[in-house]
Design a protein around this motif. Structure first.
Motif, PDB file in Angstrom:
ATOM      1  N   GLN A  50       0.822  -1.222   0.000  1.00  0.00           N
ATOM      2  CA  GLN A  50       0.000   0.000   0.000  1.00  0.00           C
ATOM      3  C   GLN A  50       0.852   1.267   0.000  1.00  0.00           C
ATOM      4  OE1 GLN A  50      -2.361  -0.893   3.504  1.00  0.00           O
ATOM      5  NE2 GLN A  50      -4.069  -1.501   2.202  1.00  0.00           N
ATOM      6  N   ARG A  51       2.140   1.121   0.252  1.00  0.00           N
ATOM      7  CA  ARG A  51       2.998   2.296   0.207  1.00  0.00           C
ATOM      8  C   ARG A  51       3.193   2.719  -1.254  1.00  0.00           C
ATOM      9  NH1 ARG A  51       5.771   3.655   5.257  1.00  0.00           N
ATOM     10  NH2 ARG A  51       4.602   2.460   6.797  1.00  0.00           N
ATOM     11  N   ALA A  52       3.203   4.025  -1.470  1.00  0.00           N
ATOM     12  CA  ALA A  52       3.195   4.583  -2.821  1.00  0.00           C
ATOM     13  C   ALA A  52       4.272   3.989  -3.726  1.00  0.00           C
ATOM     14  CB  ALA A  52       3.356   6.100  -2.733  1.00  0.00           C
ATOM     15  N   ASP A  53       5.489   3.905  -3.219  1.00  0.00           N
ATOM     16  CA  ASP A  53       6.601   3.535  -4.088  1.00  0.00           C
ATOM     17  C   ASP A  53       6.890   2.050  -4.112  1.00  0.00           C
ATOM     18  OD1 ASP A  53       6.886   6.184  -4.588  1.00  0.00           O
ATOM     19  OD2 ASP A  53       8.523   6.480  -3.169  1.00  0.00           O
ATOM     20  N   ALA A  54       6.017   1.242  -3.518  1.00  0.00           N
ATOM     21  CA  ALA A  54       6.349  -0.170  -3.360  1.00  0.00           C
ATOM     22  C   ALA A  54       6.750  -0.816  -4.680  1.00  0.00           C
ATOM     23  CB  ALA A  54       5.175  -0.917  -2.717  1.00  0.00           C
ATOM     24  N   GLU A  55       5.927  -0.654  -5.700  1.00  0.00           N
ATOM     25  CA  GLU A  55       6.201  -1.386  -6.943  1.00  0.00           C
ATOM     26  C   GLU A  55       7.486  -0.925  -7.612  1.00  0.00           C
ATOM     27  OE1 GLU A  55       3.167  -2.598  -9.544  1.00  0.00           O
ATOM     28  OE2 GLU A  55       1.580  -2.474  -8.035  1.00  0.00           O
ATOM     29  N   SER A  56       7.718   0.391  -7.626  1.00  0.00           N
ATOM     30  CA  SER A  56       8.928   0.854  -8.304  1.00  0.00           C
ATOM     31  C   SER A  56      10.183   0.395  -7.553  1.00  0.00           C
ATOM     32  CB  SER A  56       8.907   2.369  -8.490  1.00  0.00           C
ATOM     33  OG  SER A  56       9.174   3.014  -7.259  1.00  0.00           O
ATOM     34  N   VAL A  57      10.111   0.378  -6.230  1.00  0.00           N
ATOM     35  CA  VAL A  57      11.294  -0.062  -5.482  1.00  0.00           C
ATOM     36  C   VAL A  57      11.501  -1.567  -5.674  1.00  0.00           C
ATOM     37  CG1 VAL A  57      12.406  -0.170  -3.217  1.00  0.00           C
ATOM     38  CG2 VAL A  57      11.021   1.822  -3.835  1.00  0.00           C
ATOM     39  N   LEU A  58      10.413  -2.321  -5.720  1.00  0.00           N
ATOM     40  CA  LEU A  58      10.535  -3.764  -5.997  1.00  0.00           C
ATOM     41  C   LEU A  58      11.178  -3.985  -7.370  1.00  0.00           C
ATOM     42  CD1 LEU A  58       7.106  -5.055  -4.613  1.00  0.00           C
ATOM     43  CD2 LEU A  58       9.377  -5.704  -3.765  1.00  0.00           C
ATOM     44  N   GLY A  59      10.785  -3.165  -8.346  1.00  0.00           N
ATOM     45  CA  GLY A  59      11.367  -3.271  -9.692  1.00  0.00           C
ATOM     46  C   GLY A  59      12.868  -3.020  -9.664  1.00  0.00           C
TER      47      GLY A  59
ATOM     48  N   ARG B  40      18.652  -4.988  -9.738  1.00  0.00           N
ATOM     49  CA  ARG B  40      19.970  -5.116  -9.139  1.00  0.00           C
ATOM     50  C   ARG B  40      20.258  -6.560  -8.695  1.00  0.00           C
ATOM     51  NH1 ARG B  40      24.212  -1.561  -7.665  1.00  0.00           N
ATOM     52  NH2 ARG B  40      23.107  -0.403  -9.277  1.00  0.00           N
ATOM     53  N   ALA B  41      19.224  -7.256  -8.221  1.00  0.00           N
ATOM     54  CA  ALA B  41      19.435  -8.648  -7.824  1.00  0.00           C
ATOM     55  C   ALA B  41      19.846  -9.481  -9.036  1.00  0.00           C
ATOM     56  CB  ALA B  41      18.170  -9.212  -7.177  1.00  0.00           C
ATOM     57  N   ALA B  42      19.217  -9.207 -10.183  1.00  0.00           N
ATOM     58  CA  ALA B  42      19.567  -9.939 -11.410  1.00  0.00           C
ATOM     59  C   ALA B  42      21.024  -9.673 -11.776  1.00  0.00           C
ATOM     60  CB  ALA B  42      18.630  -9.522 -12.547  1.00  0.00           C
ATOM     61  N   GLU B  43      21.432  -8.404 -11.710  1.00  0.00           N
ATOM     62  CA  GLU B  43      22.824  -8.056 -12.022  1.00  0.00           C
ATOM     63  C   GLU B  43      23.800  -8.782 -11.102  1.00  0.00           C
ATOM     64  OE1 GLU B  43      21.569  -3.472 -13.243  1.00  0.00           O
ATOM     65  OE2 GLU B  43      22.943  -3.812 -11.567  1.00  0.00           O
ATOM     66  N   ARG B  44      23.350  -9.003  -9.852  1.00  0.00           N
ATOM     67  CA  ARG B  44      24.227  -9.598  -8.852  1.00  0.00           C
ATOM     68  C   ARG B  44      24.062 -11.119  -8.774  1.00  0.00           C
ATOM     69  NH1 ARG B  44      28.578  -7.114  -6.374  1.00  0.00           N
ATOM     70  NH2 ARG B  44      28.155  -4.923  -6.053  1.00  0.00           N
ATOM     71  N   GLY B  45      23.116 -11.651  -9.590  1.00  0.00           N
ATOM     72  CA  GLY B  45      22.931 -13.113  -9.589  1.00  0.00           C
ATOM     73  C   GLY B  45      22.268 -13.661  -8.347  1.00  0.00           C
ATOM     74  N   LEU B  46      21.425 -12.839  -7.729  1.00  0.00           N
ATOM     75  CA  LEU B  46      20.729 -13.292  -6.524  1.00  0.00           C
ATOM     76  C   LEU B  46      19.319 -13.760  -6.865  1.00  0.00           C
ATOM     77  CD1 LEU B  46      21.645 -10.348  -4.121  1.00  0.00           C
ATOM     78  CD2 LEU B  46      22.349 -12.740  -3.848  1.00  0.00           C
ATOM     79  N   ALA B  47      18.907 -14.855  -6.281  1.00  0.00           N
ATOM     80  CA  ALA B  47      17.528 -15.314  -6.449  1.00  0.00           C
ATOM     81  C   ALA B  47      16.612 -14.494  -5.555  1.00  0.00           C
ATOM     82  CB  ALA B  47      17.420 -16.791  -6.073  1.00  0.00           C
ATOM     83  N   LEU B  48      15.383 -14.236  -6.025  1.00  0.00           N
ATOM     84  CA  LEU B  48      14.397 -13.517  -5.222  1.00  0.00           C
ATOM     85  C   LEU B  48      13.202 -14.418  -4.925  1.00  0.00           C
ATOM     86  CD1 LEU B  48      14.305  -9.938  -6.821  1.00  0.00           C
ATOM     87  CD2 LEU B  48      15.570 -10.730  -4.815  1.00  0.00           C
ATOM     88  N   LEU B  49      12.812 -14.448  -3.663  1.00  0.00           N
ATOM     89  CA  LEU B  49      11.625 -15.188  -3.222  1.00  0.00           C
ATOM     90  C   LEU B  49      10.708 -14.162  -2.552  1.00  0.00           C
ATOM     91  CD1 LEU B  49      13.578 -17.950  -1.225  1.00  0.00           C
ATOM     92  CD2 LEU B  49      13.052 -17.932  -3.677  1.00  0.00           C
TER      93      LEU B  49
ATOM     94  N   ALA C 180      18.224   3.751  -1.324  1.00  0.00           N
ATOM     95  CA  ALA C 180      19.453   2.972  -1.153  1.00  0.00           C
ATOM     96  C   ALA C 180      19.229   1.489  -1.422  1.00  0.00           C
ATOM     97  CB  ALA C 180      20.006   3.189   0.252  1.00  0.00           C
ATOM     98  N   VAL C 181      18.172   1.140  -2.150  1.00  0.00           N
ATOM     99  CA  VAL C 181      17.897  -0.292  -2.340  1.00  0.00           C
ATOM    100  C   VAL C 181      19.036  -0.990  -3.097  1.00  0.00           C
ATOM    101  CG1 VAL C 181      16.456   0.050  -4.414  1.00  0.00           C
ATOM    102  CG2 VAL C 181      16.154  -1.996  -3.021  1.00  0.00           C
ATOM    103  N   GLU C 182      19.573  -0.337  -4.133  1.00  0.00           N
ATOM    104  CA  GLU C 182      20.690  -0.953  -4.877  1.00  0.00           C
ATOM    105  C   GLU C 182      21.922  -1.060  -3.967  1.00  0.00           C
ATOM    106  OE1 GLU C 182      18.972   1.661  -6.080  1.00  0.00           O
ATOM    107  OE2 GLU C 182      18.024   0.964  -7.935  1.00  0.00           O
ATOM    108  N   GLN C 183      22.160   0.013  -3.222  1.00  0.00           N
ATOM    109  CA  GLN C 183      23.308   0.014  -2.316  1.00  0.00           C
ATOM    110  C   GLN C 183      23.194  -1.123  -1.300  1.00  0.00           C
ATOM    111  OE1 GLN C 183      23.479   3.573   0.092  1.00  0.00           O
ATOM    112  NE2 GLN C 183      25.115   2.686   1.379  1.00  0.00           N
TER     113      GLN C 183
ATOM    114  N   LEU D 203      25.307  -6.261   0.735  1.00  0.00           N
ATOM    115  CA  LEU D 203      25.157  -7.666   1.120  1.00  0.00           C
ATOM    116  C   LEU D 203      26.141  -8.537   0.356  1.00  0.00           C
ATOM    117  CD1 LEU D 203      21.282  -8.051   1.279  1.00  0.00           C
ATOM    118  CD2 LEU D 203      22.889  -8.502   3.154  1.00  0.00           C
ATOM    119  N   CYS D 204      26.240  -8.285  -0.964  1.00  0.00           N
ATOM    120  CA  CYS D 204      27.112  -9.109  -1.798  1.00  0.00           C
ATOM    121  C   CYS D 204      28.574  -8.921  -1.421  1.00  0.00           C
ATOM    122  CB  CYS D 204      26.905  -8.759  -3.270  1.00  0.00           C
ATOM    123  SG  CYS D 204      25.276  -9.256  -3.856  1.00  0.00           S
TER     124      CYS D 204
END
Lengths: 290, 290, 290, 290
Positions: C13-22, C27-36, C104-107, C112-113
Motif C-alpha cells: 500500500q505504500r506509494a513507491d512499493a512497486e517501483s522499489v521492488l522493480g 539489481r538482484a539480477a545483475e548480482r545473480g541473486l535469487a528472489l523469493l 538505497a535499495v541498490e546500495q 550484502l554481496c
C-alpha cells in the motif's frame, strides 16, 4: 438555611455502612430532620422514607453521598439540574470528594443545622457526541472527566483536537482526557496532568500515551468548546464519562464536543475543610520519599 | 487608534538586524511615523531619534521588540507600568513572543496604521522578597516566571510552599517555578509543567526535581498569593526573574511572595496570529515521532 | 558470507512499493541473486518466485522487509526460530527498524554481496499466558513489547507485578508494558518509558496511567522472569503483542509470564548505520524547541 | 569468611547514634570482634581503636556505615580501591543503602559471624574532567551519580552528549545526570529517570529540564564511555559527584568523561534483604493514591 430533610445514597458494600446509617438516623431524629433514601439504602434503615433515586435531589434539601468518590459521582448524576448540595462522607478512606470521615457523621448533621458549613460550586462538563448519520447528538454531563480511547483493541488511535473551532493537532495516541478541576486529581493525574485548584475557571486536556513526544497537558479557559474528532482508526473506541462507559459506540468520524455545563455541582464543606490539606494528605506530600 | 510613533529595541547581534531596521525606517517614513530607538539601536539607523531605553515606552505609541523572546522580555521590563503595547518581531526563528517574522516588517507597520491588528493583555507577576532583618522587601515584576533554586552548590533545597497563607507542603527539591500563562511555555514546560492558554486566569506552580515523587504541577487562580519560604539549606539560592538572576541573595529564612501584578503587558498581534498554530509549530506537533 | 537469495515481504500500500521492488529485481539480477517473495508481493514482481510467507525465512538467506516498522515486526514473526537476518527498508519515512531508505535499495544489495554490512542480534520476549482451568498456556514471541490493559471498558485495572517470583506491587492502572530495548522507542516511550540502547541486556517495565503517583519505569536484567497477574477487575483486558491483539481473552486470575526468548532477531545494518543518529533524527533532538 | 574486625563510621548527629554504638560494642565483645573507628566516632565509644578514616577500609574486614545514605556514600569514598564490604545501618529512617535497621545491630553482628549474609557488588563510575590547558584531568569516583548543571546563575546550559565518541545531541537544559543502578533511586529519579535494578549492567543518562521536549532518559550498557562537553554558556557550572560539589570549576570547553570504574563497591546484606521490598516500601507503592 437550615435543611429540613436529608437525602441519602450509600455504598452498602462498605463495611461500616449500616452502623453509620444508624448513627445518622439517631442524630437526624434528635435534630428533627426527615430522612429520604433510595430503596436499597432505605431497606437498611429503621425509619427513612424510601424514594426513587431519581427523585432524591428534588425532594431533599441536601444529599448525603456515603461511600467513596464513586458514590459522589453517582449522587451528582442524580441531580439532573437540581442545585441540591452534596455532602460526601467516606466509609473507609478519605477521598477527594468524600471529605467528611465516618467518625464525623453526627458533627456533619449538627453543622448543617447550625449553618456551620460552606457551599462550594464545582464546574461540570456538558458533552455532545455527534455521530455521522444521527440527527440528534447523544448528551451527557460529567463532574470529573471525559475520556476517549483504546477500546477492545490496542491499535493506535488518531484524534483531531480543536478548540473553539480551531484545529490544534492530530494526536496519534491511546486516548485523550478532558477534565474539570474536580477531575484533575483523577484519571488525568495518572496520565501526567496538572492539579487544577477547584474554582480555577479552566479545564485540562491531556493526551494519553501520545506518539508526539513534545505533547504536554493543555489548560484552557472553561468558556472554550473542545472538539475531539475520531480519525481513521479501524476500531470503535471507548467513551468514558466520570468513569462510566457510555453505551453508544464512538467510531471513526464521530466528534465529541465538550464545554462547561450550565449548572455545576454544589458541595457542602464542614468548616475545617481545606483542599490543600486534603491534597497533601492524599498524595503523601510529606518530605522526601527518596 | 493609529500610532504616531514607534519605539524600537533590537538585538543587534542577530544577523539581519540592520537590514530589517533599514526596511522599517523606509516603511515608517512612507507612513509618516516617527521612530525612536535606544542609543545603540539608533546608532545603526539613519533617522531614528535616540532616546534612553527607559523613556521609550512612555514616549512611543507602540514598542517594537526585534530579536528573540529575550528581547521582548527586555522590552517588557522597560514598560515600568506604562500600557504601551509591544510588537515582537523575530530575527531568525519564530518565538512564542516574537510572533511576527522579519519578512513581515512592512506588513506590521501597515497593519498598525490601518488598525488591522488586535491588542492582547497578558498577566504579569509581582514578586516581593522578604529578607530577615531588612525593612523593605525587594520588588520585581515578571512576565514569564520566577524561579528559586540550586545556586552555586548542588545540595538539596527545602522550600515551604504556601498559598494565601495556607501551608501546602515542604518540598525537598532542586527548585520551584511560578509561571504565568505566558511563561508556561518556557522554563516551566521543560520541568514538566502544563501549557496554560494565554488569558487563562491562573498561574502554574512547578517543583523542579521533587524528592516527593507524587508531586505534580499545580494550577491555581491568579487572584492567589503564592509564598515560598527557603528552609534550612546551607547555601544561598538563585532567584531568577524572567531568566535574569536577581542581584540580591536569597538565603535560608527568606520568603518570596508572588501575586498577579496590577498591570499586565499588552501585545500587538497581526490578524493572522493564532496561539494554537504557533504552539503546534514550535512544538512540532505534526503526527507521530515514534 | 555472500547471500544467494533474498526473501521479500512488502507493504504494497505504500506509494513507491512497486517501483522499489522493480529496482530491487534489476539489481538482484545483475548480482545473480535469487528472489523469493510472499504470493501478494510476488504478483507485483516480474521474476520473483512465489513462496508461502511462512517458508520465506527458512528458504532465503536474508529477508527484506519493505514498508514501515510494522512490516519488520511482521517479518520477525515469520522467522519462527530461524536466524535469517532481516533488512528493514523504509518506503516513505525513516523508521526505527526500517533504517535503509528506499533510495538505497541498490546500495543495500551491493553491500550484502560485498559483505559491507554488519549483523546485530536483538533480544526478543517469550510470553506465556496462564489461564485458570487451561492445561496448556498460550505462547507468543515479541520483538518490541507486550501490553496488558484497558479493553472494551475504561474501568480501572488491578495488576500484580512480580519479578522472579517475588511480588513487587499491585498497580491500579490502565495497563502495563514490558518492552525490549528494541521496543523501548515504541509504545513504552509514549507512556514515559526510558530509551534502552539496543544490546543493553535489560527490559523495561512501565505502568500506564498508574494511580500510584510514585510509580516509575523499572529496568531489570533480561535474565529475569516478569509475571503479571490480572486482579479482580470485572472485565476482560486486551493483550497486545508487538501491537497485535492476542486472540485469547485475558481475564481476572490470568497470569502472563514474560522472559527473554531463546532466539533473538538478527538485523542487517549498512555500514553508515548509527543508532544514535537515527534516534536524534526521529526524535528531532536538534536544539531547543521552546 | 568470618570477619575479625569491624570498621565504623557514624553520623553522630543522629539521635540514637551513641546508644547503637554502645550496643554494637557489647555484641562485638561477646563475639570477639575488634572494633576500629574514625577518631570522632571512637571518642563516643568505650573500647574502639581510633584509626584515621582513610585507613579504616584497609584495616577492617567489614565497614559499618551508620546513619543515612549519605554516610554510606562517605564510607564508599573511604574505600580507595579496597574491596572491604560495607554494611549500611540506618539511624532513623530506612534508606536505599542503609538497609539494616538500628534495632537489628546485634543481628547484623551475629549474621556476619555466622556467614548468614550475602555480598553484592555494585558498579561505580570513574569520572575524568578535561579542562582546556590543564595537563592532567581531575579524577573522581561515584557510587550514585555525576551531575553537571546550573551553578550560580540560572541561565540556560548547553551540553554536548557523546557516547563512545559518537555525538548524540546538544541539549539546552538545566543540567545532566549520569547515574549507576545504585544512584537511579536518587537525584535521577527526581528528574524523571527510570529505576535500574541493581546489577543491571547499564547506566542512565538523564537531562534536567531539557528544552528539547522529546528528550527522554537514556539507558546504555555500562561498558560505554559517556562524554559531556560544556558548550558556550557564559558561566561556570556545578559538578556534583555523589551529591558533593567538586572543588574544581567546570567551565565552557571542559569535557567530562564517565565510564564504569574498575572496582565497584561491595555491600553486605542480611538474609531478609530484598531490593524490591525496599523499593515498594520507600516509594509507598501500596495501592492507589488518587
Amino acid at each position: 438555611m437550615k435543611p429540613e430533610s436529608i437525602g441519602i445514597v450509600a455504598n452498602l458494600q462498605r463495611a461500616d455502612a449500616e452502623s453509620v446509617l444508624g448513627r445518622l438516623e439517631t442524630r437526624a431524629a434528635e435534630r428533627g430532620l426527615a430522612l429520604l433514601a433510595d430503596p436499597d439504602t432505605a431497606a437498611c434503615m429503621a425509619a427513612a422514607e424510601s424514594v426513587p433515586a431519581g427523585d432524591l435531589a428534588r425532594r431533599a434539601d441536601v444529599l448525603f453521598a456515603m461511600g467513596g468518590d464513586g458514590t459522589v459521582l453517582y449522587a451528582a448524576r442524580l441531580l439532573c439540574g437540581s442545585d441540591t448540595p452534596i455532602l460526601g462522607l467516606n466509609l473507609g478512606s478519605l477521598g477527594f470528594l468524600t471529605t467528611v470521615g465516618e467518625e464525623a457523621v453526627e458533627q456533619a448533621v449538627d453543622a448543617l443545622c447550625e449553618g456551620a458549613c460552606t457551599i462550594e460550586e464545582r464546574a461540570a462538563l456538558a458533552c455532545e457526541l455527534e455521530v455521522p448519520g444521527d440527527d440528534e447528538p447523544a448528551r451527557a454531563r460529567a463532574l470529573n472527566d471525559v475520556v476517549v480511547g483504546w477500546g477492545a483493541s490496542s491499535s493506535i488511535v488518531s484524534l483531531d483536537l480543536s478548540v473553539d473551532g480551531e484545529h490544534i493537532a492530530t494526536f496519534m495516541c491511546d486516548g485523550l482526557i478532558v477534565s474539570t478541576p474536580t477531575g484533575s486529581t483523577g484519571h488525568s493525574l495518572s496520565a501526567g496532568g496538572p492539579i487544577l485548584y477547584p474554582g480555577s475557571p479552566v479545564f485540562a486536556i491531556n493526551v494519553i500515551c501520545p506518539h508526539t513526544l513534545s505533547s504536554r497537558p493543555l489548560v484552557i479557559p472553561d468558556r472554550s468548546t473542545i472538539s475531539i474528532r475520531v480519525g481513521e482508526s479501524a476500531k470503535p473506541l471507548v467513551l468514558s464519562i466520570d468513569g462510566r462507559d457510555h453505551p453508544g459506540d464512538i467510531t471513526p468520524g464521530c466528534t465529541l464536543h465538550v464545554r462547561r455545563a450550565k449548572c455545576g455541582v454544589r458541595f457542602v464543606h464542614l468548616e475545617e475543610y481545606s483542599y490543600f490539606k486534603l491534597l497533601s494528605q492524599k498524595l503523601h506530600w510529606r518530605g522526601s520519599s527518596i
